[in-house]
Design a protein around this motif. Structure first.
Motif, PDB file in Angstrom:
ATOM      1  N   ALA A 144       0.820  -1.217   0.000  1.00 60.10           N
ATOM      2  CA  ALA A 144       0.000   0.000   0.000  1.00 60.10           C
ATOM      3  C   ALA A 144       0.849   1.261   0.000  1.00 60.10           C
ATOM      4  N   THR A 145       2.074   1.157   0.533  1.00 56.98           N
ATOM      5  CA  THR A 145       2.891   2.362   0.693  1.00 56.98           C
ATOM      6  C   THR A 145       4.216   2.299  -0.077  1.00 56.98           C
ATOM      7  N   GLY A 146       4.509   1.138  -0.679  1.00 57.05           N
ATOM      8  CA  GLY A 146       5.777   0.990  -1.397  1.00 57.05           C
ATOM      9  C   GLY A 146       6.968   1.030  -0.464  1.00 57.05           C
ATOM     10  N   HIS A 273      15.315  -3.871  -9.386  1.00 58.64           N
ATOM     11  CA  HIS A 273      15.888  -2.650  -8.801  1.00 58.64           C
ATOM     12  C   HIS A 273      16.069  -1.571  -9.875  1.00 58.64           C
ATOM     13  N   ARG A 274      16.571  -2.008 -11.027  1.00 66.35           N
ATOM     14  CA  ARG A 274      16.833  -1.059 -12.125  1.00 66.35           C
ATOM     15  C   ARG A 274      15.524  -0.406 -12.590  1.00 66.35           C
ATOM     16  N   LEU A 275      14.498  -1.242 -12.776  1.00 64.42           N
ATOM     17  CA  LEU A 275      13.214  -0.712 -13.261  1.00 64.42           C
ATOM     18  C   LEU A 275      12.581   0.204 -12.202  1.00 64.42           C
ATOM     19  N   ALA A 276      12.685  -0.209 -10.959  1.00 63.10           N
ATOM     20  CA  ALA A 276      12.113   0.609  -9.877  1.00 63.10           C
ATOM     21  C   ALA A 276      12.821   1.959  -9.824  1.00 63.10           C
ATOM     22  N   GLU A 277      14.140   1.919 -10.003  1.00 62.61           N
ATOM     23  CA  GLU A 277      14.914   3.154  -9.939  1.00 62.61           C
ATOM     24  C   GLU A 277      14.500   4.080 -11.094  1.00 62.61           C
ATOM     25  N   GLY A 278      14.229   3.492 -12.251  1.00 54.56           N
ATOM     26  CA  GLY A 278      13.758   4.289 -13.385  1.00 54.56           C
ATOM     27  C   GLY A 278      12.444   4.988 -13.056  1.00 54.56           C
ATOM     28  N   VAL A 279      11.522   4.248 -12.453  1.00 56.70           N
ATOM     29  CA  VAL A 279      10.228   4.839 -12.076  1.00 56.70           C
ATOM     30  C   VAL A 279      10.452   5.947 -11.042  1.00 56.70           C
ATOM     31  N   ARG A 280      11.323   5.670 -10.091  1.00 60.31           N
ATOM     32  CA  ARG A 280      11.569   6.680  -9.045  1.00 60.31           C
ATOM     33  C   ARG A 280      12.165   7.965  -9.640  1.00 60.31           C
ATOM     34  N   ARG A 281      13.033   7.801 -10.648  1.00 58.95           N
ATOM     35  CA  ARG A 281      13.604   9.008 -11.281  1.00 58.95           C
ATOM     36  C   ARG A 281      12.502   9.807 -11.987  1.00 58.95           C
ATOM     37  N   ALA A 282      11.545   9.082 -12.604  1.00 56.48           N
ATOM     38  CA  ALA A 282      10.436   9.779 -13.268  1.00 56.48           C
ATOM     39  C   ALA A 282       9.618  10.556 -12.232  1.00 56.48           C
ATOM     40  N   VAL A 283       9.364   9.906 -11.111  1.00 56.36           N
ATOM     41  CA  VAL A 283       8.579  10.554 -10.044  1.00 56.36           C
ATOM     42  C   VAL A 283       9.291  11.823  -9.574  1.00 56.36           C
ATOM     43  N   GLN A 284      10.595  11.697  -9.428  1.00 57.49           N
ATOM     44  CA  GLN A 284      11.399  12.845  -8.982  1.00 57.49           C
ATOM     45  C   GLN A 284      11.316  13.970 -10.026  1.00 57.49           C
ATOM     46  N   ALA A 285      11.395  13.574 -11.298  1.00 56.72           N
ATOM     47  CA  ALA A 285      11.366  14.580 -12.367  1.00 56.72           C
ATOM     48  C   ALA A 285      10.022  15.313 -12.397  1.00 56.72           C
ATOM     49  N   SER A 299      10.687   0.439  -2.082  1.00 53.44           N
ATOM     50  CA  SER A 299      10.390  -0.907  -2.583  1.00 53.44           C
ATOM     51  C   SER A 299      10.767  -1.006  -4.051  1.00 53.44           C
ATOM     52  N   ASP A 300      11.323  -2.160  -4.425  1.00 52.51           N
ATOM     53  CA  ASP A 300      11.629  -2.374  -5.839  1.00 52.51           C
ATOM     54  C   ASP A 300      10.478  -3.034  -6.595  1.00 52.51           C
ATOM     55  N   THR A 301       9.340  -3.221  -5.936  1.00 54.26           N
ATOM     56  CA  THR A 301       8.209  -3.810  -6.668  1.00 54.26           C
ATOM     57  C   THR A 301       7.038  -2.840  -6.853  1.00 54.26           C
ATOM     58  N   VAL A 302       6.961  -1.815  -6.013  1.00 51.20           N
ATOM     59  CA  VAL A 302       5.834  -0.874  -6.142  1.00 51.20           C
ATOM     60  C   VAL A 302       6.256   0.488  -5.596  1.00 51.20           C
ATOM     61  N   SER A 303       5.864   1.531  -6.322  1.00 54.15           N
ATOM     62  CA  SER A 303       6.081   2.894  -5.835  1.00 54.15           C
ATOM     63  C   SER A 303       4.723   3.515  -5.548  1.00 54.15           C
ATOM     64  N   ALA A 304       4.556   3.991  -4.336  1.00 50.54           N
ATOM     65  CA  ALA A 304       3.326   4.714  -3.978  1.00 50.54           C
ATOM     66  C   ALA A 304       3.666   6.203  -4.010  1.00 50.54           C
ATOM     67  N   ILE A 342       2.388   2.756  -8.733  1.00 47.97           N
ATOM     68  CA  ILE A 342       2.877   2.117  -9.947  1.00 47.97           C
ATOM     69  C   ILE A 342       3.530   0.805  -9.533  1.00 47.97           C
ATOM     70  N   GLY A 343       2.943  -0.290  -9.978  1.00 49.40           N
ATOM     71  CA  GLY A 343       3.548  -1.590  -9.720  1.00 49.40           C
ATOM     72  C   GLY A 343       4.614  -1.837 -10.775  1.00 49.40           C
TER      73      GLY A 343
END
Ligand SMILES: Cc1ncc(COP(=O)(O)O)c(C=O)c1O
Length: 380
Positions: A144-146, A273-285, A299-304, A342-343
């Motif tokens: 629920a919280t990533g 980890h790589r894919l999660a990091e990509g999503v996290r960079r998008a969120v940051q951007a 979490s490397d499986t879900v970003s809340a 985003i899962g």
């Protein structure tokens, strides 16, 4: 690639064609010798994903919730005290399940976005010289919280307090996607399901139980029939099942394990980890913030992801689905309307993951403060 609408919910995950094909088997006699030959190696191979040689693998035709119930009813008795922290919807639901089973649940309330508080566990365990707490329950990856929690730290806290309780871990949205070390972390029961890291259809709860958990099982008095470890283990010992097995899922699990081992578990974890990091960079951007309070909890499986004040996250998820047929996870419980998820787990490549943040970015103009009028998509 996606063979249907892209799902970026944190499970059930995309089912690769290879696994769909593996599950497409005709009915077989589950008491025939070749079923026996099929099933026993699957149980043995599953141990590698839990990283255990000591644990026993036990499966049930159920989802992860059934796994929780099996873990609790097989090792505890009515009125037993358990210690658990609430930091998201899934830890909350496991607490609820324990309470409904008549356990005495000591809950540590934590902010949603934080992880398992090993230091608080240690203080409570240190103070309880009578060792009244029979089990410590931890949600490894709070979907629920990533947030991913440090299970090794919880084990160290229990050991530092010299505390004999069982350690039960919900690994539903972490196993087969993020490192898990059943033996090293001294886990007594870990619970997962077929529909997340294993990339299969929903319907199989997959557990590992330590020798200590199996000793507790002998005296545990909570009622269980369908979920009784003893019946399952007795039947599994000869390659069978105590009732009709979910044949298609067993074939699916066999192939899923092959896929995971072909890629290599460490590579699977590195990819997540790589894919999660990509999503996290998008969120940051985008200038948005994660619910997870600090990078060690990511979490490397879900970003809340929190939407800014004045926006309704359900409007965003509805717009992404309505305009692009892209599914994101809604905010659950107290996070509904404030958070979307985003899962990024299971069968995903870089190219596939790019679609998620792109659809999300394109949905940024979703109307403010709308209610979508489709309550079935709202999280409870
Ligand atoms: C961490 C966690 N625990 C438990 C569950 C419950 O599992 P299920 O929905 O398969 O019953 C879920 C489901 O998403 C989960 O993410």
């Amino acid at each position: 690639m996606f063979s249907q609408n892209p799902v970026f919910i944190p499970g059930p995950t995309n089912i690769p064609d290879r696994l769909r094909a593996a599950m497409n088997v005709q009915t077989q006699d589950h008491r025939a010798p070749d079923f026996v030959e099929t099933f026993a190696p699957v149980l043995e191979d599953t141990k590698r994903v839990f990283d255990t040689t000591e644990g026993t693998i036990i499966t049930f035709p159920a989802s992860g919730t059934g796994g929780w119930e099996a873990a609790v009813t097989n090792t505890l008795s009515p009125g037993d005290k358990v210690l658990v922290a609430r930091y998201g919807m899934f830890s909350h639901r496991w607490i609820d399940l324990c309470q409904r089973h008549g356990l005495d649940v000591q809950v540590i309330e934590c902010a949603w976005g934080s992880g398992a508080p090993a230091d608080k566990f240690q203080r409570i365990l240190n103070a309880d010289k009578a060792h009244e707490i029979k089990a410590v329950l931890v949600t490894h990856n709070e979907t629920a919280t990533g947030v991913v929690s440090d299970i090794g730290a919880v084990r160290r806290a229990m050991d530092a307090a010299g505390y004999p309780a069982l350690l039960m871990v919900d690994a539903v949205s972490s196993l087969a996607s993020m490192p898990f070390h059943f033996d090293d972390w001294g886990v007594d029961i870990a619970i997962s399901g077929s529909q997340k890291g294993f990339m299969l259809a929903t319907g199989m709860a997959i557990l590992a139980a330590s020798p200590k958990a199996l000793v507790a099982m002998e005296t545990a008095k909570l009622p269980r029939t369908f979920f009784d470890f003893r019946d399952m283990m007795a039947a599994n010992a000869t390659g069978g099942f105590p009732y009709t097995p979910p044949l298609q899922l067993i074939y699916g699990l066999r192939e899923s394990l092959k896929m995971l081992f072909e890629e290599g578990l460490d590579n699977v974890y590195a990819r997540h980890h790589r894919l999660a990091e990509g999503v996290r960079r998008a969120v940051q951007a985008w200038g948005l913030k994660l619910v997870a309070q600090s990078p060690d909890l990511y979490s490397d499986t879900v970003s809340a992801i929190c939407v800014p004040d004045g926006f309704d996250s359900n409007a965003l998820t509805d717009h992404a689905y309505g305009a692009y047929r892209v599914s994101f996870g809604v905010g659950l419980g107290e996070m509904n309307g404030k958070v979307f998820r985003i899962g990024h787990l299971g069968s995903l490549t870089e190219v596939m993951v790019l679609l998620g943040p792109t659809a999300c970015h394109s949905s940024r103009l979703a109307p403010r403060r709308t209610t979508c009028g489709r309550p079935h998509r709202h999280g409870r």
